[in-house]
Design an enzyme around this catalytic site. Structure first.
Site, PDB file in Angstrom:
ATOM      1  N   ASP A 132       0.895  -1.205  -0.064  1.00 15.87           N
ATOM      2  CA  ASP A 132       0.188  -0.022   0.117  1.00 15.87           C
ATOM      3  C   ASP A 132       0.878   1.133  -0.115  1.00 15.87           C
ATOM      4  O   ASP A 132       0.743   2.242   0.548  1.00 15.87           O
ATOM      5  CB  ASP A 132      -0.999  -0.331   1.347  1.00 15.87           C
ATOM      6  CG  ASP A 132      -2.031   0.960   1.050  1.00 15.87           C
ATOM      7  OD1 ASP A 132      -2.387   1.411   0.009  1.00 15.87           O
ATOM      8  OD2 ASP A 132      -2.372   1.392   2.119  1.00 15.87           O
ATOM      9  N   CYS A 212     -16.713   8.208   1.912  1.00 14.32           N
ATOM     10  CA  CYS A 212     -16.511   7.254   2.473  1.00 14.32           C
ATOM     11  C   CYS A 212     -15.841   7.867   3.889  1.00 14.32           C
ATOM     12  O   CYS A 212     -14.996   8.502   4.016  1.00 14.32           O
ATOM     13  CB  CYS A 212     -15.437   6.194   2.024  1.00 14.32           C
ATOM     14  SG  CYS A 212     -14.752   5.056   2.932  1.00 14.32           S
TER      15      CYS A 212
END
Length: 349
Positions: A132, A212
């Protein structure tokens, strides 16, 4: 490789090829819609994410790995326990993955050790480790290599492990045989879409990050949209709703590593106590963890929103109200305008 990976704490590894051309149209459409919000790095790298050999020249295959992150002491019925936290307005809720050590550090170190084991066996080879941390289509590579399928919440789902795991990759210049992908098993279920407080999952496998809660409390750097603040509830770092409601997560595996055990003060702690942390205490308590990256100012911003939502939920006669108001008032003259704005909004609740 599987045996070495298991020894290092990984629950599964796979191998994917590097032809991700079929994923480019979806990635471009997501960017064109602006669903990445302030994550400018997503647009800056563009389609490079879908082209591993452009990111690391010479790459021929990608070794994918997943690692469970539920704490070792997680009990049966953990999903109900986590969902119940949202019914206690005065409690601050932090995503499960963020309660322990920063996963970037854990996975990167162990992926590097896996690479070293392979090198010892076959000799030096070209490689690069990712967790990531670069323009990599992690979920796409994971699904192509059989780690699971893409759930409607966009996360990778496994029949054996749900979705409570981290992903990592090793780009290599070795021609390795790819592992087989698996079929999807979401069926007609859309529990993840239905439970999302802000309706950020705008379609199956399509997320508008701008709505989100994980994005708003972690990636977003400015003021949170006032229309979305009441929907955040008492979530102060991330949101797990779409995962905790997922039926497949009853199979989620516990981590074997102490790294992901929850740190003191990050589970079941009151908003008032968390809001009282000085910057020095914030830095001390979050050292080596993922929460530190948002900084003290955004930490206070998030908690101010949660305190305001708690005030709106508690009855006028609830004795907690005075404590919450007093905590907010202490920060009303904070030197940062971002904190002051959210404190004033919260007091107005």
């Amino acid at each position: 490789m599987r045996a070495w990976a298991n020894e290092l704490g990984f629950s599964q590894i796979g191998v994917a090829g590097i032809d991700l051309a079929s994923a480019e149209a979806g990635l471009q459409a997501w960017l064109d819609n602006g669903f990445h919000g302030q994550m400018d790095y997503m647009a800056a790298h563009g389609l490079k994410r879908a082209r591993p050999a452009e990111l690391v020249p010479g790459t021929v295959s990608v070794i994918t790995a997943r690692m469970n992150y539920l704490p070792r002491t997680t009990s049966a019925g953990w999903q109900e326990i986590e969902l119940a936290r949202q019914t206690r307005p005065g409690e601050g809720v932090i995503s499960v993955y963020a309660r322990g050590r920063d996963y970037h550090k854990v996975l990167r170190a162990r992926l590097q050790k896996l690479q070293e084991r392979i090198s010892e066996a076959i000799g030096p080879f070209g490689h690069r480790v990712f967790t990531d941390s670069a323009p990599v289509l992690e979920a796409e590579l994971a699904t192509r290599s059989g780690q699971g399928w893409r759930g409607k919440h966009t996360l990778v789902l496994s029949r054996e492990a749900g979705s409570m795991f981290f992903l990592g990759e090793i780009y290599v210049d070795l021609a390795l045989p790819p592992t087989e992908p698996v079929s999807g098993h979401c069926g007609s279920c859309q529990a993840c879409m239905d439970i999302c407080p802000t309706q950020a999952i705008v379609a199956p496998k399509r997320l508008d990050a701008r709505r989100c809660i994980s994005y708003l409390t972690i990636e977003h750097s400015g003021a949170i949209d006032e229309a979305l603040r009441p929907l955040i509830g008492n979530r102060i770092y991330g949101c797990d709703d779409c995962q905790t409601i997922c039926p497949w997560n009853k199979y989620a595996g516990r981590s074997e590593l102490p790294d992901f055990d929850a740190r003191e003060g990050l589970t079941g702690e009151s908003l008032v106590r968390l809001f009282a942390w000085s910057e020095a205490e914030f830095l001390r308590r979050t050292e080596g963890g993922p929460i530190r990256r948002i900084g003290h100012v955004r930490w206070l911003r998030n908690i101010a929103v949660a305190l305001g939502n708690a005030l709106s939920e508690l009855s006028e006669t609830d004795p907690q109200r005075a404590t919450l108001k007093a905590a907010l008032s202490e920060r009303a003259t904070h030197p940062e305008a971002l904190v002051r704005e959210h404190v004033q909004w919260a007091l107005g609740r």
